[in-house]
Scaffold this active site. Structure first.
Site, PDB file in Angstrom:
ATOM      1  N   ARG A  34       1.015  -1.474   0.183  1.00 40.75           N
ATOM      2  CA  ARG A  34       0.035  -0.255   0.337  1.00 40.75           C
ATOM      3  C   ARG A  34       0.790   1.503  -0.076  1.00 40.75           C
ATOM      4  O   ARG A  34       0.658   2.542  -0.767  1.00 40.75           O
ATOM      5  CB  ARG A  34      -0.542   0.136   1.069  1.00 40.75           C
ATOM      6  CG  ARG A  34      -2.105  -0.617   1.114  1.00 40.75           C
ATOM      7  CD  ARG A  34      -2.940  -0.549   2.089  1.00 40.75           C
ATOM      8  NE  ARG A  34      -4.048   0.704   2.227  1.00 40.75           N
ATOM      9  CZ  ARG A  34      -4.523   0.755   3.235  1.00 40.75           C
ATOM     10  NH1 ARG A  34      -4.514  -0.299   4.137  1.00 40.75           N
ATOM     11  NH2 ARG A  34      -4.865   1.656   3.227  1.00 40.75           N
TER      12      ARG A  34
ATOM     13  N   CYS B 245      -0.271   6.312   9.841  1.00 42.07           N
ATOM     14  CA  CYS B 245      -1.582   4.958   8.968  1.00 42.07           C
ATOM     15  C   CYS B 245      -2.292   4.512   8.194  1.00 42.07           C
ATOM     16  O   CYS B 245      -2.570   5.609   7.055  1.00 42.07           O
ATOM     17  CB  CYS B 245      -1.770   3.259  10.223  1.00 42.07           C
ATOM     18  SG  CYS B 245      -2.987   3.955  10.513  1.00 42.07           S
TER      19      CYS B 245
END
Length: 276
Positions: free
Chosen positions: A172, A231
């Site tokens: 990601r 995050c």
């Protein structure tokens, strides 16, 4: 005080004269609601806390899990029996993200005695209970700001002149995949530091010296102004902040994280491997 507690120490304290309030925060991104797992069996005396309802505001411009309204959060903690001076132990199903989110929020809100059950429910060797407790209401009143936070601008500044860690999975970070947010990639200048490298195969945090070595290898320096962390939405990043604390470092969470950053098309996005 260490931010984590072993299962054996938790069992001992729970049987002692000043037992901690136990909070069950089972949750998984995209998974089934944790309440059913809680009702099937939990630590005796533990109260279920809903991450989406109690530990975050509704998703919106601030990301998928914005900081909760202090009054809503405080009311949820008081219903669970949390007092100003009550020791608290939080746990989840073993991944550690949700428990760390609860730990970070309580610390951010001014609670001084909160720890995460290291290894989560899987580490518990005692019996489980299906009884749903109804504790006496606590007197905890949040005082937000006890821990520092970053917004989008200060996160970008950390990436330019300090150290900003991206706690998501490496794919990601690189932008290879993005199953949730508007666009894949990372904040320019951020360093990839997947959260799952904070723990061993048993889900327990690595020893302090190993974590310190890990973060030093990523560029963390003792005595610096802190290490920025983000995050996807401020949940797994809390796990990174906790790991940094175990290592003797100060982690500063960007609660909006990538879900907030990437929602604004005017903000820059980097892809590929980490910067040199």
């Amino acid at each position: 005080m260490k931010p984590i507690i072993t299962a054996s120490a938790c069992a001992s304290e729970s049987a002692g004269p000043r037992p901690p309030v136990l909070l069950d925060v089972r949750w998984r991104l995209g998974g089934p609601h944790g309440r059913a797992d809680y009702e099937a069996g939990h630590l005796p005396g533990a109260v279920f806390v809903d991450l989406d309802q109690d530990l975050a505001s509704p998703a919106g411009g601030g990301g998928r899990h914005p900081l909760p309204d202090p009054e809503v959060f405080g009311a949820a903690m008081r219903r669970a029996g949390v007092g100003q001076d009550t020791p608290v132990v939080v746990y989840d199903g073993g991944q550690g993200w949700a428990a760390a989110r609860a730990w970070w929020l309580l610390r951010w809100a001014g609670h001084r005695d909160v720890r995460v059950l290291d290894g989560g429910l899987a580490a518990w060797a005692g019996d489980l209970s299906t009884d749903v407790p109804h504790p006496a209401e606590g007197d905890f009143r949040p005082k937000p700001g006890a821990l520092p936070t970053l917004d989008a601008d200060s996160a970008a500044a950390f990436a330019r002149s300090g150290l900003l860690l991206d706690a998501r999975a490496a794919e990601r970070y690189r932008g290879d995949v993005e199953p949730i947010d508007r666009v894949g990639g990372h904040i320019p200048g951020a360093v990839s530091a997947p959260t799952d490298e904070n723990t061993g195969a048993d889900g327990r945090y690595l020893p302090a010296e190993q974590l310190a070595a890990r973060f030093a290898g990523l560029g963390a320096k003792a005595g610096a102004e802190g290490v920025g962390v983000y995050c996807g939405s401020g949940v797994s990043g809390a796990h990174q902040v906790l790991a940094l604390e175990i290592a003797g470092l100060t982690g500063i969470l960007y609660p909006g994280s990538w879900s907030e950053w990437s929602a604004d098309p005017s903000r820059p996005v980097a892809t590929g491997p980490e910067p040199q």
